[in-house]
Design a protein around this motif. Sequence first.
Motif, PDB file in Angstrom:
ATOM      1  N   VAL A 270       0.864  -1.172   0.000  1.00 19.92           N
ATOM      2  CA  VAL A 270       0.000   0.000   0.000  1.00 19.92           C
ATOM      3  C   VAL A 270       0.907   1.230   0.000  1.00 19.92           C
ATOM      4  O   VAL A 270       1.744   1.389   0.908  1.00 19.92           O
ATOM      5  N   VAL A 271       0.763   2.073  -1.003  1.00 17.64           N
ATOM      6  CA  VAL A 271       1.624   3.246  -1.155  1.00 17.64           C
ATOM      7  C   VAL A 271       0.783   4.504  -0.985  1.00 17.64           C
ATOM      8  O   VAL A 271      -0.156   4.735  -1.749  1.00 17.64           O
ATOM      9  N   GLU A 272       1.104   5.311   0.021  1.00 19.15           N
ATOM     10  CA  GLU A 272       0.379   6.559   0.265  1.00 19.15           C
ATOM     11  C   GLU A 272       1.096   7.716  -0.416  1.00 19.15           C
ATOM     12  O   GLU A 272       2.304   7.899  -0.229  1.00 19.15           O
ATOM     13  N   VAL A 273       0.333   8.513  -1.181  1.00 16.80           N
ATOM     14  CA  VAL A 273       0.898   9.670  -1.879  1.00 16.80           C
ATOM     15  C   VAL A 273       0.217  10.942  -1.395  1.00 16.80           C
ATOM     16  O   VAL A 273      -0.840  10.903  -0.779  1.00 16.80           O
ATOM     17  N   MET A 274       0.827  12.087  -1.699  1.00 14.68           N
ATOM     18  CA  MET A 274       0.292  13.374  -1.272  1.00 14.68           C
ATOM     19  C   MET A 274      -0.816  13.841  -2.215  1.00 14.68           C
ATOM     20  O   MET A 274      -1.177  13.150  -3.160  1.00 14.68           O
ATOM     21  N   GLY A 275      -1.311  15.058  -1.949  1.00 19.16           N
ATOM     22  CA  GLY A 275      -2.375  15.598  -2.779  1.00 19.16           C
ATOM     23  C   GLY A 275      -3.491  16.247  -1.989  1.00 19.16           C
ATOM     24  O   GLY A 275      -4.472  16.719  -2.570  1.00 19.16           O
ATOM     25  N   ARG A 276      -3.369  16.214  -0.656  1.00 17.28           N
ATOM     26  CA  ARG A 276      -4.437  16.730   0.209  1.00 17.28           C
ATOM     27  C   ARG A 276      -5.767  16.076  -0.163  1.00 17.28           C
ATOM     28  O   ARG A 276      -5.889  14.866  -0.150  1.00 17.28           O
ATOM     29  N   ASN A 277      -6.768  16.890  -0.533  1.00 16.97           N
ATOM     30  CA  ASN A 277      -8.078  16.326  -0.859  1.00 16.97           C
ATOM     31  C   ASN A 277      -8.265  16.094  -2.356  1.00 16.97           C
ATOM     32  O   ASN A 277      -9.396  15.902  -2.820  1.00 16.97           O
ATOM     33  N   CYS A 278      -7.175  16.131  -3.094  1.00 13.16           N
ATOM     34  CA  CYS A 278      -7.212  15.906  -4.538  1.00 13.16           C
ATOM     35  C   CYS A 278      -6.511  14.589  -4.862  1.00 13.16           C
ATOM     36  O   CYS A 278      -5.428  14.316  -4.350  1.00 13.16           O
ATOM     37  N   GLY A 279      -7.127  13.799  -5.731  1.00 12.85           N
ATOM     38  CA  GLY A 279      -6.579  12.486  -6.043  1.00 12.85           C
ATOM     39  C   GLY A 279      -5.759  12.404  -7.315  1.00 12.85           C
ATOM     40  O   GLY A 279      -5.456  11.306  -7.788  1.00 12.85           O
ATOM     41  N   ASP A 280      -5.368  13.547  -7.885  1.00 11.30           N
ATOM     42  CA  ASP A 280      -4.670  13.513  -9.171  1.00 11.30           C
ATOM     43  C   ASP A 280      -3.335  12.767  -9.116  1.00 11.30           C
ATOM     44  O   ASP A 280      -3.014  11.997 -10.026  1.00 11.30           O
ATOM     45  N   ILE A 281      -2.539  13.000  -8.083  1.00 10.93           N
ATOM     46  CA  ILE A 281      -1.251  12.296  -8.000  1.00 10.93           C
ATOM     47  C   ILE A 281      -1.487  10.798  -7.923  1.00 10.93           C
ATOM     48  O   ILE A 281      -0.838  10.011  -8.622  1.00 10.93           O
ATOM     49  N   ALA A 282      -2.427  10.383  -7.082  1.00 17.08           N
ATOM     50  CA  ALA A 282      -2.724   8.957  -6.945  1.00 17.08           C
ATOM     51  C   ALA A 282      -3.217   8.361  -8.257  1.00 17.08           C
ATOM     52  O   ALA A 282      -2.777   7.283  -8.677  1.00 17.08           O
ATOM     53  N   LEU A 283      -4.140   9.065  -8.918  1.00 23.47           N
ATOM     54  CA  LEU A 283      -4.725   8.548 -10.153  1.00 23.47           C
ATOM     55  C   LEU A 283      -3.685   8.424 -11.258  1.00 23.47           C
ATOM     56  O   LEU A 283      -3.541   7.364 -11.884  1.00 23.47           O
ATOM     57  N   TRP A 284      -2.962   9.505 -11.506  1.00 20.38           N
ATOM     58  CA  TRP A 284      -1.989   9.487 -12.595  1.00 20.38           C
ATOM     59  C   TRP A 284      -0.845   8.513 -12.312  1.00 20.38           C
ATOM     60  O   TRP A 284      -0.418   7.761 -13.196  1.00 20.38           O
ATOM     61  N   ALA A 285      -0.346   8.515 -11.084  1.00 21.65           N
ATOM     62  CA  ALA A 285       0.757   7.616 -10.740  1.00 21.65           C
ATOM     63  C   ALA A 285       0.294   6.167 -10.731  1.00 21.65           C
ATOM     64  O   ALA A 285       1.017   5.268 -11.161  1.00 21.65           O
ATOM     65  N   GLY A 286      -0.926   5.948 -10.236  1.00 16.61           N
ATOM     66  CA  GLY A 286      -1.445   4.589 -10.214  1.00 16.61           C
ATOM     67  C   GLY A 286      -1.641   4.022 -11.602  1.00 16.61           C
ATOM     68  O   GLY A 286      -1.310   2.859 -11.873  1.00 16.61           O
ATOM     69  N   LEU A 287      -2.162   4.842 -12.507  1.00 17.58           N
ATOM     70  CA  LEU A 287      -2.364   4.386 -13.884  1.00 17.58           C
ATOM     71  C   LEU A 287      -1.020   4.150 -14.572  1.00 17.58           C
ATOM     72  O   LEU A 287      -0.817   3.118 -15.236  1.00 17.58           O
ATOM     73  N   ALA A 288      -0.097   5.089 -14.405  1.00 22.04           N
ATOM     74  CA  ALA A 288       1.212   4.956 -15.048  1.00 22.04           C
ATOM     75  C   ALA A 288       2.039   3.829 -14.436  1.00 22.04           C
ATOM     76  O   ALA A 288       2.875   3.224 -15.123  1.00 22.04           O
TER      77      ALA A 288
END
Length: 319
Positions: free
Chosen positions: A165-183
Amino acid sequence: MKKIGVLTSGGDAPGMNAAIRAVVRKAIYHNIEVYGISRGYQGLIEGDIRKMEIGSVGDIIHRGGTMLRTARCLEFKTEEGQLKGIEQLNKHGIEGLVVIGGDGSYQGAQALTRRGYPCVGVPGTIDNDIPGTDFTIGFDTALNTVIDAIDKIRDTATSHERTYVVEVMGRNCGDIALWAGLAGGAETILCPENEHEIKDLTAKLKRGQERGKKHSIIVVAEGVGSAVDIGREIEEMTKFDTRVTVLGHVQRGGSPTASDRVLASRLGALAVELLMDGKGGRAVGIVANQLVDYDINETLVNNHTIDQKMYKLSEELSI
């Protein structure tokens, strides 16, 4: 305008230095004096202001962080704090201000504009959560930092047949998680914009195991909750060997990517052009690779959201 100021505020982001450089050199090219304000609005209140020259921004385009440094200033949210800042602007003859930062920084820029000091907001935040622009300065660099980490974690996940399980930053926005997860080929991406059930996640993990899958990567945006707690729940419900990695502030550092350097340079220069035209209360951004500017109030009213089609694609590709 004959004199403008520039400051960075809130969380630092790779590419802020490139934006500062663009503001300073664009202004000087047009015979405008530029004053750098250290430590954001805190430095403005305290008068930590100095004149910038061409050489002041030499050899910074490739450096992460911000040469002007940054801080969060609760005092500037008050009328008294704002009036102290205005007193310093008057003292130095500064007629307009370029503010590089996120939504909190924009609120300060909005307040100054209302009090007669034209400000232009430049989106500098790794979170990519500013409405009105496709990308913010620092997002691409942070994204590549996360992807590099995920690639390395996958190597050890494969070797030990574990769930990570990898936790990423972004506060209340999921863009880092979404883009990094897809890539990064993550099996599951948890974003604060969408609801999730742990039982659905664990069921997916079990289905993967039944077809012979030996490891999994789950990317969690910090706005969803603690990755440590999520990892504990997964292990309790599946009995899979589970590990948690919280990437933390490593995501904010490092040399900015070429994309962030170019974006920062373009947006910083556009901000100066707007002030030269006497325009304040504006924010700059990029939409469909074209530079735009719009009322800064829009960034404080509209809520940014993730690309739901991209999220759906991530689910389809991680079956």
